[in-house]
Structure formats: structure tokens, C-alpha cells
Design a protein around this motif. Structure first.
Motif, PDB file in Angstrom:
ATOM      1  N   VAL A   1      42.714  23.629  32.130  1.00 16.49           N
ATOM      2  CA  VAL A   1      41.453  23.317  32.804  1.00 16.49           C
ATOM      3  C   VAL A   1      40.634  24.604  32.884  1.00 16.49           C
ATOM      4  O   VAL A   1      41.148  25.651  33.270  1.00 16.49           O
ATOM      5  CB  VAL A   1      41.745  22.772  34.227  1.00 16.49           C
ATOM      6  CG1 VAL A   1      40.461  22.535  34.980  1.00 16.49           C
ATOM      7  CG2 VAL A   1      42.565  21.491  34.126  1.00 16.49           C
ATOM      8  N   SER A   2      39.347  24.500  32.483  1.00 21.04           N
ATOM      9  CA  SER A   2      38.564  25.725  32.369  1.00 21.04           C
ATOM     10  C   SER A   2      38.265  26.347  33.733  1.00 21.04           C
ATOM     11  O   SER A   2      38.302  27.557  33.891  1.00 21.04           O
ATOM     12  CB  SER A   2      37.261  25.443  31.609  1.00 21.04           C
ATOM     13  OG  SER A   2      36.646  24.307  32.174  1.00 21.04           O
ATOM     14  N   SER A   3      37.956  25.513  34.720  1.00 19.40           N
ATOM     15  CA  SER A   3      37.710  26.097  36.051  1.00 19.40           C
ATOM     16  C   SER A   3      38.697  25.485  37.029  1.00 19.40           C
ATOM     17  O   SER A   3      38.430  24.465  37.640  1.00 19.40           O
ATOM     18  CB  SER A   3      36.268  25.819  36.486  1.00 19.40           C
ATOM     19  OG  SER A   3      35.997  24.440  36.385  1.00 19.40           O
ATOM     20  N   PRO A   4      39.870  26.121  37.130  1.00 18.40           N
ATOM     21  CA  PRO A   4      40.896  25.542  37.988  1.00 18.40           C
ATOM     22  C   PRO A   4      40.422  25.481  39.440  1.00 18.40           C
ATOM     23  O   PRO A   4      39.670  26.333  39.884  1.00 18.40           O
ATOM     24  CB  PRO A   4      42.059  26.511  37.841  1.00 18.40           C
ATOM     25  CG  PRO A   4      41.511  27.749  37.254  1.00 18.40           C
ATOM     26  CD  PRO A   4      40.274  27.390  36.520  1.00 18.40           C
TER      27      PRO A   4
ATOM     28  N   GLY B   1      55.809  23.356  38.403  1.00 23.10           N
ATOM     29  CA  GLY B   1      55.388  24.627  37.812  1.00 23.10           C
ATOM     30  C   GLY B   1      54.598  24.413  36.531  1.00 23.10           C
ATOM     31  O   GLY B   1      53.537  25.015  36.333  1.00 23.10           O
ATOM     32  N   ARG B   2      55.111  23.542  35.678  1.00 22.86           N
ATOM     33  CA  ARG B   2      54.405  23.272  34.412  1.00 22.86           C
ATOM     34  C   ARG B   2      53.033  22.679  34.674  1.00 22.86           C
ATOM     35  O   ARG B   2      52.047  23.065  34.045  1.00 22.86           O
ATOM     36  CB  ARG B   2      55.226  22.296  33.565  1.00 22.86           C
ATOM     37  CG  ARG B   2      56.382  22.964  32.896  1.00 22.86           C
ATOM     38  CD  ARG B   2      57.121  21.989  31.989  1.00 22.86           C
ATOM     39  NE  ARG B   2      58.186  22.716  31.307  1.00 22.86           N
ATOM     40  CZ  ARG B   2      59.360  22.179  30.983  1.00 22.86           C
ATOM     41  NH1 ARG B   2      59.613  20.920  31.248  1.00 22.86           N
ATOM     42  NH2 ARG B   2      60.266  22.904  30.364  1.00 22.86           N
ATOM     43  N   ALA B   3      52.984  21.719  35.605  1.00 22.99           N
ATOM     44  CA  ALA B   3      51.709  21.070  35.908  1.00 22.99           C
ATOM     45  C   ALA B   3      50.685  22.121  36.343  1.00 22.99           C
ATOM     46  O   ALA B   3      49.549  22.135  35.875  1.00 22.99           O
ATOM     47  CB  ALA B   3      51.911  20.028  36.999  1.00 22.99           C
ATOM     48  N   THR B   4      51.123  23.017  37.212  1.00 25.90           N
ATOM     49  CA  THR B   4      50.218  24.017  37.775  1.00 25.90           C
ATOM     50  C   THR B   4      49.762  25.007  36.704  1.00 25.90           C
ATOM     51  O   THR B   4      48.569  25.277  36.553  1.00 25.90           O
ATOM     52  CB  THR B   4      50.933  24.787  38.906  1.00 25.90           C
ATOM     53  OG1 THR B   4      51.415  23.840  39.845  1.00 25.90           O
ATOM     54  CG2 THR B   4      49.999  25.761  39.580  1.00 25.90           C
ATOM     55  N   CYS B   5      50.736  25.539  35.965  1.00 25.22           N
ATOM     56  CA  CYS B   5      50.433  26.620  35.018  1.00 25.22           C
ATOM     57  C   CYS B   5      49.758  26.116  33.755  1.00 25.22           C
ATOM     58  O   CYS B   5      48.788  26.696  33.284  1.00 25.22           O
ATOM     59  CB  CYS B   5      51.729  27.306  34.598  1.00 25.22           C
ATOM     60  SG  CYS B   5      52.057  28.716  35.598  1.00 25.22           S
TER      61      CYS B   5
ATOM     62  N   PHE C   1      48.621  22.851  32.956  1.00 24.24           N
ATOM     63  CA  PHE C   1      47.547  21.836  32.977  1.00 24.24           C
ATOM     64  C   PHE C   1      46.480  22.093  34.030  1.00 24.24           C
ATOM     65  O   PHE C   1      45.349  21.691  33.861  1.00 24.24           O
ATOM     66  CB  PHE C   1      48.161  20.444  33.145  1.00 24.24           C
ATOM     67  CG  PHE C   1      49.081  20.086  32.014  1.00 24.24           C
ATOM     68  CD1 PHE C   1      48.556  19.690  30.778  1.00 24.24           C
ATOM     69  CD2 PHE C   1      50.453  20.189  32.146  1.00 24.24           C
ATOM     70  CE1 PHE C   1      49.392  19.373  29.716  1.00 24.24           C
ATOM     71  CE2 PHE C   1      51.302  19.871  31.097  1.00 24.24           C
ATOM     72  CZ  PHE C   1      50.777  19.479  29.870  1.00 24.24           C
ATOM     73  N   ASP C   2      46.834  22.732  35.140  1.00 25.70           N
ATOM     74  CA  ASP C   2      45.829  23.010  36.165  1.00 25.70           C
ATOM     75  C   ASP C   2      45.208  24.391  35.991  1.00 25.70           C
ATOM     76  O   ASP C   2      44.172  24.684  36.559  1.00 25.70           O
ATOM     77  CB  ASP C   2      46.450  22.918  37.565  1.00 25.70           C
ATOM     78  CG  ASP C   2      46.221  21.545  38.205  1.00 25.70           C
ATOM     79  OD1 ASP C   2      45.436  20.771  37.629  1.00 25.70           O
ATOM     80  OD2 ASP C   2      46.837  21.270  39.249  1.00 25.70           O
ATOM     81  N   GLY C   3      45.868  25.252  35.240  1.00 28.85           N
ATOM     82  CA  GLY C   3      45.323  26.596  35.045  1.00 28.85           C
ATOM     83  C   GLY C   3      45.489  27.499  36.248  1.00 28.85           C
ATOM     84  O   GLY C   3      44.886  28.559  36.327  1.00 28.85           O
TER      85      GLY C   3
ATOM     86  N   HIS D   1      65.218  35.030  35.355  1.00 24.29           N
ATOM     87  CA  HIS D   1      65.316  33.648  35.817  1.00 24.29           C
ATOM     88  C   HIS D   1      64.069  33.125  36.515  1.00 24.29           C
ATOM     89  O   HIS D   1      64.072  32.005  37.022  1.00 24.29           O
ATOM     90  CB  HIS D   1      66.545  33.508  36.722  1.00 24.29           C
ATOM     91  CG  HIS D   1      67.819  33.647  35.956  1.00 24.29           C
ATOM     92  ND1 HIS D   1      68.907  34.320  36.426  1.00 24.29           N
ATOM     93  CD2 HIS D   1      68.153  33.223  34.721  1.00 24.29           C
ATOM     94  CE1 HIS D   1      69.871  34.302  35.516  1.00 24.29           C
ATOM     95  NE2 HIS D   1      69.425  33.641  34.476  1.00 24.29           N
ATOM     96  N   LEU D   2      63.017  33.922  36.547  1.00 26.07           N
ATOM     97  CA  LEU D   2      61.746  33.386  37.048  1.00 26.07           C
ATOM     98  C   LEU D   2      61.064  32.667  35.900  1.00 26.07           C
ATOM     99  O   LEU D   2      61.086  33.138  34.769  1.00 26.07           O
ATOM    100  CB  LEU D   2      60.810  34.510  37.493  1.00 26.07           C
ATOM    101  CG  LEU D   2      61.122  35.297  38.755  1.00 26.07           C
ATOM    102  CD1 LEU D   2      60.014  36.328  38.969  1.00 26.07           C
ATOM    103  CD2 LEU D   2      61.218  34.372  39.954  1.00 26.07           C
ATOM    104  N   SER D   3      60.439  31.540  36.217  1.00 24.62           N
ATOM    105  CA  SER D   3      59.586  30.901  35.210  1.00 24.62           C
ATOM    106  C   SER D   3      58.139  31.050  35.643  1.00 24.62           C
ATOM    107  O   SER D   3      57.813  30.866  36.826  1.00 24.62           O
ATOM    108  CB  SER D   3      59.915  29.420  35.066  1.00 24.62           C
ATOM    109  OG  SER D   3      61.199  29.264  34.521  1.00 24.62           O
ATOM    110  N   GLU D   4      57.300  31.385  34.670  1.00 27.43           N
ATOM    111  CA  GLU D   4      55.865  31.535  34.920  1.00 27.43           C
ATOM    112  C   GLU D   4      55.112  31.156  33.657  1.00 27.43           C
ATOM    113  O   GLU D   4      55.729  30.878  32.627  1.00 27.43           O
ATOM    114  CB  GLU D   4      55.527  32.998  35.264  1.00 27.43           C
ATOM    115  CG  GLU D   4      55.763  33.353  36.711  1.00 27.43           C
ATOM    116  CD  GLU D   4      55.286  34.767  37.044  1.00 27.43           C
ATOM    117  OE1 GLU D   4      54.591  34.916  38.028  1.00 27.43           O
ATOM    118  OE2 GLU D   4      55.618  35.711  36.303  1.00 27.43           O
ATOM    119  N   ARG D   5      53.790  31.231  33.741  1.00 20.41           N
ATOM    120  CA  ARG D   5      53.006  30.953  32.537  1.00 20.41           C
ATOM    121  C   ARG D   5      53.269  32.052  31.493  1.00 20.41           C
ATOM    122  O   ARG D   5      53.243  33.242  31.798  1.00 20.41           O
ATOM    123  CB  ARG D   5      51.514  30.929  32.856  1.00 20.41           C
ATOM    124  CG  ARG D   5      50.679  30.735  31.580  1.00 20.41           C
ATOM    125  CD  ARG D   5      49.184  30.895  31.803  1.00 20.41           C
ATOM    126  NE  ARG D   5      48.687  29.879  32.680  1.00 20.41           N
ATOM    127  CZ  ARG D   5      48.115  30.129  33.841  1.00 20.41           C
ATOM    128  NH1 ARG D   5      47.966  31.361  34.253  1.00 20.41           N
ATOM    129  NH2 ARG D   5      47.695  29.146  34.598  1.00 20.41           N
TER     130      ARG D   5
END
Lengths: 487, 384
Positions: free
Chosen positions: A298-301, A327-331, A333-335, B180-184
Motif C-alpha cells: 500500500v503506497s500510503s500505509p 506480521g505478513r499482513a502488516t509488512c 500488504f499494509d506497508g 529468529h526475528l521476522s521482519e520485512r
């Protein structure tokens, strides 16, 4: 000196002569035998490398006019394993001593034989550590003397051919340094085969071993070898233990024809992944494949204040997956930023365990949670374990049937959903975590609904997406209903 | 054939990011032995390397793993292993062989509580000195330390490029926390990733001197099997690679091996500075502790305390020049590390009393508590 030519001069570094070997030593002769066999083979000698360890025999790598690698004590087989696998076009020969290969390097030797590593190993066995002055080792015959067993060796030596055949070596032979013809013949046979090929050469060490055992010269030892050895067709490796008063059994102990490691590797891997030949220059050409569409951020989270979520439950409840989806959703897809971590420890298996997710618009420095803002609990054991972390202001999401919160501090909001029961109604108990995810999504706003659903789809096994979304929807609707009742 | 660069946005652990960074850097050979907390690197490599035409092999121990990657390096592959403290100890012997024979390779050390078996599943940063001095003798290698999964990816590429450029083993000093941390983790397009391969020998084969160097002190590397017929030994050797066991030759070879890093240190060293321009007290740190120190600096600034941070990306070689400059500018330098004072020794050595030096130690098992660090820093700021 300059007009004296070595008969195998093409393959021996004449600029390193004279060599270090003592008068009467068997190593130099064996090097010559191998060099002659290599010259006779007609193969591209640029593609041969010799790898040695430490010791008198370990110096062999320095006398062959080939790419030669003089490595560390006991490790040439491991080193050669790396070189051969990285560059399968090479013919890698390990040439080293008994102490180096069977004693300090014993573990590498037996495992290379077990995995049928594509190597030829020449093991010079002179019953002692010659380079360091003649100490005993794993091949010193019982009752013979060395500088560290002056009363006679009370240990039993390795029966090396038995060891190698037992470990699964493809080709195992033994000769003595007095058997030039057989050494060459065996080497030619080894060249024609694949996998782990092992040639033991019982070798004369008059200065350090013979001298202390009434064989003072090379000639004494050659005579001993010729008198004492018995060359047999298909000898039994069980009979190959070397004792001073029994025959030294020589011959080819194993010639199995099992596939070498590289072939086994390709046979197992190629049906599953398309393995191209490894080129060995670090510059693999990867053919273009259809790009999978990378998810768009998302361009402007949307702005999110930092929220710390702790998730607790029992093994098998999918608590880790729940955190990972958040975590995946936030990083992705939500930016926004998210850090996910798991309580980590082999000994934690079985009991209650937890994972944590921190969500924020800002970069997250400290990655752990001391006081959670939100706690999600799927089991009473987890409630007991993590209760002390529940502080005023915390929001609690629980499985209504499985968690009975007691003695909560003031000002703790509790949202309860019969997640496991609902999951069973949807069809499978294992999606209770996904029902919970839907429930949380309805009642919170730090992750957008689209993002959660996209992350859910990418996180569950292919083919189960619809089923999981159904579970999510059930939880979500339960949460929406609760929200309406509250307002 | 699978993709070697997984361009896109990922949510990934530090260990997985290390594996992807290695593959993106061109690593095609992995040898290792299982050890917590590094296992996810091996697991991912065993899955990914076959997809890109690479080799994964699980060896019988860490001694063998290290020997195998040095062998693979001379065989022409970019090679690596990953381990943790006890395994790193076992690797030291052949790490020395890599130094002496100038074999580029990368070792990921996912640090855990030590000594001995210590805390297998918990964080520490106590292998700083082992990374520098773990093998016997005088030598110089490079160690870099990531503070996030993204840096795990980026720094693995850096690690391979440094190893290939300077022909040394490079230690990636990771730790259980980052692992073990996951991040972008954002993986760029393949064409945007700059990778380096060693200077390969291409000249005439007759009379070739495999250990002859130019101004950068790094020799050209003949790949095994390319016809140069070289001799490579862990013994002290001359330009031909032949053993020369004399004081004279040792005085040439060992200083050259050390100087190729020392003399090129400015090209190698990288660090990150945060709020340092007007700082009166500066935290010196690396790896996961960077995150804690950054939080502490932000907090201090809110209170008007002039705190800054020097975060080492390259732990070895140590950024002496920059630390000396800072020691002339600030009241105190405070080292924050998850050990009982290792990098702090280096800071003291370099500072030579030009400013106050302090250590905020931590024996390991958890990262520093930012509040504890801040309380200690406030005390230091008031007293200096």
C-alpha cells in the motif's frame, strides 16, 4: 644434477628435488607408481588434483606436478569432498598417511566411505607418525615399539580394509610398497570406477618404525613385506588385521559398483528440481522463469500507534502461524512495520508457548514485548503461564471454551470466542487459530481486512485457501455481532 | 531451474534472509553441521541450493564443514557454512587454512550464550574476539554484523563481495535474536545486486606465480583444474606456492596477509552513525544491540540528553580512525555489547584515555533492557 631426469618428470616437480623422504622410505616409490599410472591413463591431467593432509605422506601433494593442495592434519578427505562437489569435472585424489587419514581424520574417512564420496584415497600405512619422530597411532601393530609405546603397543590397531568395507567404500584394496605393479593396477581400476575408492599401501619406514622393531633398513622391510604378505583373490577383510606373526593379507577386498555420491545426488534431486550441471565458476546461468507477481505494498500505509501483541497456546494450535500471518499482513500488504518472534527452545515443546508481534508505522527498535497491549490466549495452560504479564489496559482475546480467566487486574477488556468449537463446525479443529484471527480482525483496526486475508491466503497450504477463508469469515462475523451488541 | 534472486517483499527471519542473501550473492556451495540457533540457514540452503544448481552437503562435523568450504572455494565456487559458538570453535583450524591459502569463503556465526554449551537457544554477542583471534597465529580477516533480517540479506552479499575481493574468510556475526526475528525483507531486482568474483588467473600458465601480488596485496586465484598446476599449502610458502620454511619467507608472507586487510581497512570498514554530531556521550555497539541503543538514544534526546550512537557494521577491522576522532569530541564512549567486555577492550586500546570509556555488559540470554541502559547512560552523562 640438472641432467638427471625423473622418469615420470612430466608429473613430478623436479624443481622440488631432493624430496624430504628418508632413505628406504616407501612413500616416494608409491608417488612414482601413481604418477606412472596417471601418465599411462591417457586422461586430461589438468583435471586431476591431489589433496594431502599433514605428515610425510602429506607432502605428496607437493611433489605431483598437478594442482596440489596440502591441507590440515586429518582433513584432506573433507577438503577434497568440497573440491570435488564444487567442481565435479575434477578427479580428486587424496594421498596421505595412516595417522592423518585413519586416526585424527578417522571421522572424515568413515563418513566419506559411507556417503560413497567420489574420491580416490591412497593411504600410506607405515604404522607410525614418521614426520614427528615415530610415535604410535591407530595403525601401530600390537606389541611393536614406537617412541610413545617403548614397552610395546598394548592397543589393537585398526583393520583398515575391514573398516573401509564396513563403511561402504566402493573399492578397497591393500598392497605394500614392495608391490609396485599391483599399486598401479589398483589405481587403474580405481580410475575406472566411481564413488569412494580406497587403496592402502603398507609402507616401509625404516628410520622411525623399522629401527625400533628390528628392521633397520628399507631392504629389511621390503624383505619382511615380501615374506609376510599373502596376495589373495577376493580376500576376506575380516582376516586383514595386521599382526607381526601372521600373514599380511593383500588384494582387492571390495569392488561394489554402487553409484557414487554425485550420481545418487542427481538421481534423487533431478526428478524433483531441475538441476543443471554445476559449472563451478560461481556464475550460474539461471534461465528466465515466469515471474510470480510480487505483492504490492500500500503506497500510503495508515498510521498505527505501536501495538504489542502476545499470542499464547499449546503446540499444534497454530499460534506461530497466527503471529506470522499478522506480521505478513502488516509488512507485505499494509506497508507498516512488524517484528515477529517466537519463544524459542527445543525444551519448550509440548507445554504452553508463545509468539509475539509488534506492529507500528515507525521502525521498531526494541523487538521484544515486556508488557503486551493485546494478549491472545488459546489454552488455560497458556493463561496460567503468561497471566503475570497482563497489566491494566490490556485487551484479552480468548477461546471462550478453553480459557477461564481468573483474578484479572482492573481495566482489562476480555473478548471471548468459541474458536475451537466453531472450527469444528466449519469442518476441522486445526483452523481454530484462523477463526480467532477473523475474530480479532473484526474487533481491532491495526491491520486492514484486505491485508489479513491476502496474508492468510499466502500462508496456508495450497488448496486450503477457501476453507481457511471460511473459518476466518466465521470468526469475523462472530466479532462483528459482538461489536454491534456492545454499541 | 528456480530463481536465484527472490525479488519482492517478504516477511522473513534473519536466518532465512542469510540464506537468500547468500544465494543472491552467488553462493553455490554450502557445507555444514546442525547446531542451534543456526539451523534454519542450513535447512533453507538444503532446499534452495538444488533449485539454482548449487550443492548442499551436510558434513560429519564442523571441522569437516570448514575444510569442505575451503576445498570448494579452490574448486571455484563461492562457498559458505553457518554455525554457532561450539561449532565455530571447531572451525578455527581450517579457518586458518583459508587465511593461509587465501580461500574466499563466508562463515555465519549465529552467536548464542557461552562458554561451552552455555545457552543454546538464547542470544549473546560473545564471539567478538573469537571471530578476530580464534585461529592460531597472526592474521586478519573481516567480520560484519547485522541488526535486522533485511541486513542479514544485504550483509551476506556484502560478506561474499568482501571475501572475494580480499580473498579472506569473512565472518558474519549474527546472533540468536536477529536469527529468529521476522521482519520485512525487500529483495531487489537481480540486476540491482552487485556481486564480485575473485580475480581469476588468466595469464600464461608457464612460470605462473600463484602467490605473487600487486599493490592491493591480493594475488590472482587459479581455479583447480584450469591447467595452472599450482601447489597450495598451509605451510609458509613463496610466490610459487612452494614451502619455504625460513624466517625470511615468514617475514614476507604473514605481514602481507595481515596488511592486505590493514592497508585496505578504509575501503573495507563501514559504520552507521545516529545523532552523533552534537553528542557528548556516544554509545558504541553492533549487531542486535544497535536496536537497543537506537531506542536509548531516541529516549535520551526526548529528555534533552546529548547522546549519539556509533554502530559498527564492520566489527573487524575495527574502525580505529573514527573512534579516535570521536574520543577527541565527546566526554565519554560507552560500549554496549552482550558479553562481559570484548569490543570495549578495543575501544579502550584505541582511545588511550582521551575520553572516559565505559562498558554496559550483559552476560547473555537476553538483549539489554533499554531502560537499564538508559539509567546507566544518564549516570555516566552526569558524572563525565
Amino acid at each position: 644434477m640438472s641432467e638427471i631426469k625423473h622418469p615420470s618428470g612430466k608429473l613430478v616437480r623436479e624443481d622440488r628435488m631432493p624430496h624430504i623422504f628418508c632413505p628406504g622410505c616407501g612413500i616416494g616409490g608409491t608417488i612414482s607408481n601413481i604418477a606412472e599410472a596417471l601418465l599411462e591413463s591417457g586422461q586430461d591431467l589438468d583435471k586431476f588434483t591431489v589433496v594431502s593432509g599433514i605428515g610425510c605422506s602429506g607432502r605428496a601433494a607437493g611433489y605431483f606436478k598437478l594442482d596440489g593442495f596440502h591441507t590440515t592434519h586429518g582433513r584432506p578427505v573433507a577438503y577434497a569432498t568440497g573440491q570435488k562437489l564444487a567442481n565435479p569435472d575434477l578427479n580428486v585424489i587424496v594421498f596421505s598417511g595412516d595417522g592423518d587419514l585413519t586416526t585424527i581424520g578417522g571421522n572424515h574417512l568413515i563418513h566419506a566411505a559411507r556417503r560413497n564420496m567420489d574420491l580416490i584415497v591412497i593411504c600410506i600405512n607405515n604404522f607410525n607418525y614418521g614426520m614427528t619422530g615415530g610415535q604410535m597411532g591407530g595403525t601401530t601393530p600390537t606389541l611393536t615399539k614406537t617412541t610413545t609405546c617403548v614397552y610395546g603397543n598394548f592397543e589393537t590397531p585398526f583393520n583398515v580394509p575391514l573398516l573401509m568395507t564396513a563403511c561402504g567404500a566402493n573399492y578397497v584394496a591393500r598392497w605394500t610398497s614392495a608391490h609396485s605393479h599391483y599399486i598401479k593396477k589398483s589405481f587403474h581400476e580405481a580410475l575406472e570406477r566411481e564413488g569412494f575408492r580406497f587403496i592402502e599401501v603398507i609402507s616401509a619406514c625404516p628410520i622411525n618404525w623399522g629401527r625400533r622393531n628390528k628392521m633397520r633398513t628399507g631392504i629389511d622391510l621390503v624383505k619382511f613385506f615380501l615374506n609376510q604378505t599373502v596376495v589373495k583373490e577376493n580376500p576376506d577383510p575380516q582376516d586383514a588385521l595386521i599382526q607381526m606373526d601372521t600373514p599380511i593379507l593383500c588384494g582387492v577386498f571390495a569392488d561394489e559398483g554402487r553409484p557414487g555420491l554425485l550420481r545418487s545426488m542427481h538421481e534423487v534431486l533431478s526428478p524433483k528440481v531441475k538441476v543443471e550441471k554445476f559449472r563451478g565458476d560461481g556464475k550460474i546461468q539461471v534461465p528466465e522463469t515466469k515471474e510470480e507477481e510480487a505483492p504490492e505494498i500500500v503506497s500510503s500505509p495508515k498510521k498505527v500507534e505501536q501495538v504489542k501483541i502476545k499470542l499464547g497456546g499449546l503446540g499444534g494450535q497454530g499460534i506461530a502461524l497466527l503471529g506470522l500471518i499478522m506480521g505478513r499482513a502488516t509488512c507485505i500488504f499494509d506497508g507498516n512495520e512488524a517484528v515477529y518472534s517466537q519463544e524459542y527452545g527445543a525444551e519448550a515443546r509440548g507445554g504452553a508457548s508463545a509468539s509475539s508481534v509488534i506492529i507500528s508505522s515507525e521502525k521498531i527498535d526494541y523487538p521484544y514485548i515486556k508488557v503486551p497491549d493485546v494478549m491472545v490466549l488459546m489454552a488455560q495452560a497458556a493463561f496460567r503461564k503468561y497471566k503475570s504479564e497482563i497489566q491494566p489496559g490490556c485487551t484479552l482475546f480468548i477461546d471462550k471454551d478453553l480459557v477461564k480467566p481468573e483474578d484479572l487486574p482492573e481495566d482489562v477488556k476480555v473478548y471471548a470466542v468459541p474458536a475451537t468449537r466453531m472450527a469444528e463446525e466449519v469442518g476441522r479443529k486445526v483452523v481454530a487459530n484462523i477463526v480467532m484471527l477473523g475474530f480479532i480482525s473484526a474487533l481491532t483496526d491495526y491491520i486492514s481486512l484486505d491485508a489479513v486475508q491476502s496474508a492468510l491466503k499466502m500462508s496456508v497450504p495450497k488448496g486450503t485457501e477457501e476453507f481457511n477463508l471460511k473459518a476466518f469469515q466465521a470468526g469475523y462475523e462472530y466479532g462483528e455481532k459482538l461489536k454491534k451488541e456492545e454499541s | 531451474m528456480g530463481k536465484d534472486v527472490l525479488t519482492g517483499v517478504h516477511f522473513m527471519s534473519g536466518n532465512h534472509a542469510c540464506a537468500e542473501g547468500a544465494i543472491a550473492a552467488g553462493c553455490r556451495y554450502y557445507a555444514g553441521y546442525p547446531i542451534t540457533p543456526s539451523n534454519e540457514i542450513a535447512e533453507r540452503m538444503s532446499w534452495r541450493l538444488p533449485q539454482v544448481g548449487g550443492i548442499y552437503i551436510q558434513m560429519e562435523d564442523e571441522i569437516a564443514s570448514m575444510a569442505a568450504i575451503v576445498g570448494a572455494s579452490w574448486g571455484g565456487a563461492k562457498s559458505m557454512t553457518a554455525t554457532s559458538g561450539p561449532g565455530f570453535s571447531l572451525m578455527q583450524e581450517n579457518l586458518g587454512l583459508a587465511v593461509m591459502t587465501e580461500a574466499p569463503c563466508v562463515i555465519v556465526d549465529v552467536q548464542r550464550g557461552a562458554p561451552s554449551t552455555g545457552l543454546p537457544t538464547l542470544v549473546a554477542q560473545a564471539d567478538v574476539m573469537q571471530a578476530r583471534w580464534g585461529s592460531h597465529g597472526d592474521y586478519a580477516t573481516i567480520s560484519i554484523s547485522p541488526s535486522s533480517p533485511q541486513e542479514c540479506f544485504d550483509f551476506m552479499i556484502k560478506a561474499f563481495n568482501l571475501a572475494e575481493t580480499w580473498r579472506v574468510p569473512v565472518v558474519m556475526l549474527s546472533d540468536e535474536s536477529i536469527a529468529h526475528l521476522s521482519e520485512r525483507v525487500v529483495i531487489p531486482e537481480k540486476k540491482e545486486i552487485k556481486t564480485v568474483f575473485r580475480k581469476v588467473a588468466t595469464g600464461p600458465k608457464e612460470g605462473f606465480l600463484p602467490f605473487k601480488v600487486g599493490d592491493d596485496l591480493v594475488p590472482e586465484m587459479p581455479i583447480a583444474g584450469s591447467g595452472y598446476r599450482v601447489h597450495v599449502t598451509g605451510l609458509t610458502h613463496d610466490e610459487r606456492g612452494y614451502p619455504d620454511l625460513s624466517h625470511r619467507m615468514h617475514e614476507q608472507l604473514v605481514p602481507r596477509l595481515v596488511n592486505k586487510i590493514k592497508q585496505n581497512a578504509e575501503k573495507i570498514i563501514e559504520y552507521e552513525e545516529f545523532m552523533i554530531d552534537d553528542a557528548e556521550v556516544v554509545l558504541i555497539t553492533f549487531g542486535v544491540s544497535t536496536r537497543i541503543c537506537r531506542a536509548v538514544v531516541k529516549r535520551a534526546r526526548m529528555d534533552g540528553l546529548k547522546l549519539g550512537m556509533l554502530r559498527l557494521i564492520t566489527v573487524w577491522p575495527f574502525p580505529e580512525k573514527r573512534v579516535i576522532e570521536l574520543s577527541n569530541q565527546v566526554k565519554a564512549l560507552v560500549t554496549v555489547e552482550i558479553n562481559l567486555g570484548q569490543l570495549a577492550l578495543e575501544v579502550e586500546r584505541v582511545v588511550k584515555g582521551r575520553c572516559e570509556t565505559y562498558l554496559i555488559p550483559n552476560a547473555g540470554g537476553e538483549v539489554h533492557d533499554p531502560e537499564m541502559v538508559y539509567a546507566r547512560v544518564k549516570e555516566i552523562a552526569q558524572n563525565s
